[in-house]
Motif scaffolding. Structure first.
Motif, PDB file in Angstrom:
ATOM      1  N   THR A  24       0.832  -1.204   0.000  1.00 54.22           N
ATOM      2  CA  THR A  24       0.000   0.000   0.000  1.00 54.22           C
ATOM      3  C   THR A  24       0.866   1.253   0.000  1.00 54.22           C
ATOM      4  OG1 THR A  24      -1.755  -1.168   1.209  1.00 54.22           O
ATOM      5  CG2 THR A  24      -1.835   1.235   1.204  1.00 54.22           C
ATOM      6  N   ASN A  25       1.864   1.275   0.859  1.00 51.55           N
ATOM      7  CA  ASN A  25       2.744   2.439   0.927  1.00 51.55           C
ATOM      8  C   ASN A  25       3.628   2.559  -0.308  1.00 51.55           C
ATOM      9  OD1 ASN A  25       2.505   3.935   3.652  1.00 51.55           O
ATOM     10  ND2 ASN A  25       2.465   1.792   4.263  1.00 51.55           N
ATOM     11  N   ALA A  26       4.018   1.428  -0.883  1.00 46.93           N
ATOM     12  CA  ALA A  26       4.837   1.475  -2.094  1.00 46.93           C
ATOM     13  C   ALA A  26       4.053   2.083  -3.256  1.00 46.93           C
ATOM     14  CB  ALA A  26       5.318   0.070  -2.462  1.00 46.93           C
ATOM     15  N   VAL A  27       2.763   1.728  -3.376  1.00 41.45           N
ATOM     16  CA  VAL A  27       1.925   2.298  -4.430  1.00 41.45           C
ATOM     17  C   VAL A  27       1.757   3.801  -4.210  1.00 41.45           C
ATOM     18  CG1 VAL A  27      -0.432   2.353  -5.363  1.00 41.45           C
ATOM     19  CG2 VAL A  27       0.711   0.163  -4.997  1.00 41.45           C
ATOM     20  N   TYR A  28       1.497   4.175  -2.964  1.00 39.90           N
ATOM     21  CA  TYR A  28       1.355   5.615  -2.682  1.00 39.90           C
ATOM     22  C   TYR A  28       2.637   6.367  -3.040  1.00 39.90           C
ATOM     23  CZ  TYR A  28       1.038  10.067  -0.338  1.00 39.90           C
ATOM     24  OH  TYR A  28       1.053  11.421  -0.092  1.00 39.90           O
ATOM     25  N   ASN A  29       3.769   5.867  -2.599  1.00 43.40           N
ATOM     26  CA  ASN A  29       5.043   6.563  -2.833  1.00 43.40           C
ATOM     27  C   ASN A  29       5.357   6.681  -4.318  1.00 43.40           C
ATOM     28  OD1 ASN A  29       5.465   6.897  -0.082  1.00 43.40           O
ATOM     29  ND2 ASN A  29       6.644   5.003   0.111  1.00 43.40           N
ATOM     30  N   ALA A  30       5.058   5.623  -5.071  1.00 41.81           N
ATOM     31  CA  ALA A  30       5.328   5.666  -6.503  1.00 41.81           C
ATOM     32  C   ALA A  30       4.427   6.674  -7.210  1.00 41.81           C
ATOM     33  CB  ALA A  30       5.137   4.273  -7.111  1.00 41.81           C
ATOM     34  N   LEU A  31       3.154   6.717  -6.808  1.00 41.75           N
ATOM     35  CA  LEU A  31       2.232   7.675  -7.417  1.00 41.75           C
ATOM     36  C   LEU A  31       2.539   9.100  -6.962  1.00 41.75           C
ATOM     37  CD1 LEU A  31      -1.184   5.774  -7.269  1.00 41.75           C
ATOM     38  CD2 LEU A  31       0.321   6.116  -9.244  1.00 41.75           C
ATOM     39  N   GLU A  32       2.963   9.256  -5.717  1.00 37.93           N
ATOM     40  CA  GLU A  32       3.340  10.588  -5.235  1.00 37.93           C
ATOM     41  C   GLU A  32       4.508  11.131  -6.058  1.00 37.93           C
ATOM     42  OE1 GLU A  32       4.396  12.687  -0.972  1.00 37.93           O
ATOM     43  OE2 GLU A  32       5.403  10.808  -1.509  1.00 37.93           O
ATOM     44  N   LYS A  33       5.459  10.256  -6.356  1.00 39.44           N
ATOM     45  CA  LYS A  33       6.614  10.673  -7.153  1.00 39.44           C
ATOM     46  C   LYS A  33       6.194  11.070  -8.559  1.00 39.44           C
ATOM     47  CE  LYS A  33      11.197   9.055  -8.615  1.00 39.44           C
ATOM     48  NZ  LYS A  33      12.159   7.912  -8.568  1.00 39.44           N
ATOM     49  N   ALA A  34       5.224  10.335  -9.108  1.00 42.57           N
ATOM     50  CA  ALA A  34       4.799  10.581 -10.492  1.00 42.57           C
ATOM     51  C   ALA A  34       3.818  11.738 -10.616  1.00 42.57           C
ATOM     52  CB  ALA A  34       4.190   9.311 -11.082  1.00 42.57           C
ATOM     53  N   LEU A  35       2.908  11.877  -9.631  1.00 37.85           N
ATOM     54  CA  LEU A  35       1.817  12.848  -9.740  1.00 37.85           C
ATOM     55  C   LEU A  35       1.935  14.031  -8.800  1.00 37.85           C
ATOM     56  CD1 LEU A  35      -1.168  10.302  -9.852  1.00 37.85           C
ATOM     57  CD2 LEU A  35      -0.066  11.404 -11.807  1.00 37.85           C
ATOM     58  N   GLY A  36       2.639  13.819  -7.691  1.00 34.35           N
ATOM     59  CA  GLY A  36       2.673  14.836  -6.646  1.00 34.35           C
ATOM     60  C   GLY A  36       1.676  14.503  -5.552  1.00 34.35           C
ATOM     61  N   GLY A  37       2.060  14.716  -4.302  1.00 35.28           N
ATOM     62  CA  GLY A  37       1.206  14.367  -3.178  1.00 35.28           C
ATOM     63  C   GLY A  37      -0.118  15.106  -3.148  1.00 35.28           C
ATOM     64  N   GLU A  38      -0.149  16.293  -3.742  1.00 34.47           N
ATOM     65  CA  GLU A  38      -1.382  17.091  -3.739  1.00 34.47           C
ATOM     66  C   GLU A  38      -2.460  16.474  -4.633  1.00 34.47           C
ATOM     67  OE1 GLU A  38       1.064  18.443  -7.172  1.00 34.47           O
ATOM     68  OE2 GLU A  38       1.452  18.012  -5.050  1.00 34.47           O
ATOM     69  N   GLN A  39      -2.086  15.514  -5.447  1.00 34.12           N
ATOM     70  CA  GLN A  39      -3.032  14.854  -6.351  1.00 34.12           C
ATOM     71  C   GLN A  39      -3.617  13.574  -5.754  1.00 34.12           C
ATOM     72  OE1 GLN A  39      -4.145  15.743  -9.449  1.00 34.12           O
ATOM     73  NE2 GLN A  39      -3.032  17.673  -9.386  1.00 34.12           N
ATOM     74  N   ILE A  40      -3.207  13.233  -4.541  1.00 36.39           N
ATOM     75  CA  ILE A  40      -3.569  11.933  -3.974  1.00 36.39           C
ATOM     76  C   ILE A  40      -4.265  12.103  -2.625  1.00 36.39           C
ATOM     77  CG2 ILE A  40      -2.710   9.659  -3.295  1.00 36.39           C
ATOM     78  CD1 ILE A  40      -0.182  10.257  -4.957  1.00 36.39           C
ATOM     79  N   LYS A  41      -5.365  11.405  -2.461  1.00 36.63           N
ATOM     80  CA  LYS A  41      -6.087  11.365  -1.185  1.00 36.63           C
ATOM     81  C   LYS A  41      -6.029   9.925  -0.665  1.00 36.63           C
ATOM     82  CE  LYS A  41     -10.709  12.400   0.756  1.00 36.63           C
ATOM     83  NZ  LYS A  41     -10.338  13.492   1.670  1.00 36.63           N
ATOM     84  N   THR A  42      -5.905   9.736   0.642  1.00 34.74           N
ATOM     85  CA  THR A  42      -5.768   8.391   1.202  1.00 34.74           C
ATOM     86  C   THR A  42      -6.891   8.070   2.184  1.00 34.74           C
ATOM     87  OG1 THR A  42      -4.335   9.172   3.005  1.00 34.74           O
ATOM     88  CG2 THR A  42      -3.254   8.450   0.965  1.00 34.74           C
ATOM     89  N   LEU A  43      -7.164   6.783   2.288  1.00 36.35           N
ATOM     90  CA  LEU A  43      -8.119   6.264   3.268  1.00 36.35           C
ATOM     91  C   LEU A  43      -7.506   5.008   3.868  1.00 36.35           C
ATOM     92  CD1 LEU A  43     -10.922   6.280   4.629  1.00 36.35           C
ATOM     93  CD2 LEU A  43     -11.777   4.934   2.690  1.00 36.35           C
ATOM     94  N   ASP A  44      -7.218   5.035   5.157  1.00 38.81           N
ATOM     95  CA  ASP A  44      -6.540   3.939   5.838  1.00 38.81           C
ATOM     96  C   ASP A  44      -7.568   2.909   6.305  1.00 38.81           C
ATOM     97  OD1 ASP A  44      -4.781   2.322   7.169  1.00 38.81           O
ATOM     98  OD2 ASP A  44      -4.097   3.839   8.603  1.00 38.81           O
ATOM     99  N   THR A  45      -7.407   1.674   5.863  1.00 37.89           N
ATOM    100  CA  THR A  45      -8.342   0.610   6.246  1.00 37.89           C
ATOM    101  C   THR A  45      -7.905  -0.137   7.496  1.00 37.89           C
ATOM    102  OG1 THR A  45      -7.230  -1.027   4.838  1.00 37.89           O
ATOM    103  CG2 THR A  45      -9.022   0.254   3.844  1.00 37.89           C
ATOM    104  N   CYS A  46      -6.790   0.259   8.085  1.00 39.11           N
ATOM    105  CA  CYS A  46      -6.291  -0.442   9.276  1.00 39.11           C
ATOM    106  C   CYS A  46      -7.354  -0.407  10.392  1.00 39.11           C
ATOM    107  CB  CYS A  46      -4.999   0.213   9.757  1.00 39.11           C
ATOM    108  SG  CYS A  46      -4.248  -0.598  11.187  1.00 39.11           S
TER     109      CYS A  46
END
Length: 345
Positions: A24-46
């Motif tokens: 989950t974190n690897a996908v977020y980090n890869a997309l953050e690098k490609a798109l920028g963190g401001e383009q991503i919203k998260t929802l933690d299922t823990c």
């Protein structure tokens, strides 16, 4: 409006060590690098089961705010989240993507055919290996797409490869539990050293101890010879430096939910071959005789035999080290995530 929302097991504020959280974190980090963190919203299922109503509202909010939603449910959550997101998406027309962690989905769907329709209606289902995609297509999940598992590793350069001397340093790097084969690795190292009558191998054990195995593992530790050590937990981001001086990584797993084991990629990035059971998808990841060795899990004595043969001819494993780095390049985040990026609206 966010470009993408990720619903997955982030474990914010907790130190969690498992494939679900790592991916989950690897996908977020890869997309953050490609798109920028401001383009991503998260929802933690823990821990979502403790407050399902809150999670339901979170899913609805994620759909409202994001053009694309990526869900990464666990083996329990996969029964719920695809159907919930599909139902909530009525009238919104967001793109829904399922990034699967592990190799269990086809088996679970075969056992529960009623769960297939909502997954078939998702835009894409990303799986970690081509055989996983083929298994889903046979079940009618034709929206399955192969996206290699990936890790954020600091892979060595070829001139950084380490070729050690006797005693050859072996390691394990996974969750410490019965089914990961920790005891088999210990026994094989002991047997090999007894065969030669000297300390030909040392074994360093890395990883987080599973609670149900804690007591037994602590008893094992008390009986360790000087050449066997528990080294504790290391983050995958630091694994390359820690593992690069190893002769090989031992992975005698028979874990039921084993899919694309990230520890293999970590080993390749450090330039060390993997000696693993021919279990689930290991033989699709490891090129037998090229960057590692796979053996029949029903014949545990084979691990000892491989270690004896490797000590008698160290070049057999040492020559694999450059191939390990070449294989690691296939699982770099920047390369693998392109498949996902191409599907985002």
């Amino acid at each position: 409006m966010y470009k993408v929302g990720i619903c997955g097991h982030f474990g914010f504020g907790k130190e969690l060590v498992n494939g679900q959280t790592d991916k989950t974190n690897a996908v977020y980090n890869a997309l953050e690098k490609a798109l920028g963190g401001e383009q991503i919203k998260t929802l933690d299922t823990c821990g979502w089961q403790k407050n399902p109503a809150k999670m339901f509202l979170g899913c609805r909010k994620l759909l409202k705010d994001c053009e694309n939603v990526i869900m990464m449910p666990s083996r329990g959550g996969f029964k719920i989240f695809p159907a919930v997101f599909e139902a909530l998406n009525a009238g919104l027309n967001r793109r829904l993507h399922y990034v699967v962690v592990g190799g269990w989905l086809a088996d679970r769907l075969q056992e529960n055919p009623k769960l297939i329709p909502p997954i078939k209606r998702l835009d894409r289902v990303f799986v970690e290996l081509e055989p996983m995609r083929e298994a889903l297509i046979k079940l009618g999940v034709e929206n399955a797409v192969y996206m290699p598992n990936f890790r954020e590793t600091n892979a060595l350069n070829p001139d950084e490869l380490v070729y050690g001397n006797e005693p050859y340093r072996l390691c394990t790097f996974s969750r410490i539990m019965q089914d990961k084969g920790i005891e088999e690795a210990i026994e094989a190292v002991r047997n090999a050293n007894k065969y030669f009558g000297r300390t030909v191998y040392s074994l360093d054990i890395y990883g987080k101890i599973e609670p149900e195995y804690q007591e037994k593992f602590e008893k094992l530790c008390k009986g360790f010879e000087p050449y066997i050590s528990y080294k504790g937990f290391i983050n995958t981001n630091n694994s390359t430096d820690e593992l690069k001086s190893c002769f090989a990584l031992l992975f005698p797993t028979v874990c039921e939910g084993e899919g694309f084991a990230g520890t293999i990629v970590d080993a390749f990035a450090a330039g060390i071959p993997v000696i693993a059971t021919d279990w689930h998808y290991n033989d699709y990841i490891i090129c037998n005789g090229i960057d590692g060795i796979v053996y029949d899990p029903e014949r545990k004595e084979l691990l000892t035999e491989i270690l004896i043969k490797s000590a008698e001819n160290p070049h057999m494993l040492n020559k694999m080290k450059p191939a390990c780095l070449e294989r690691a390049a296939h699982f770099e985040a920047d390369t693998a995530v392109k498949t996902l990026l191409n599907e985002l609206r």
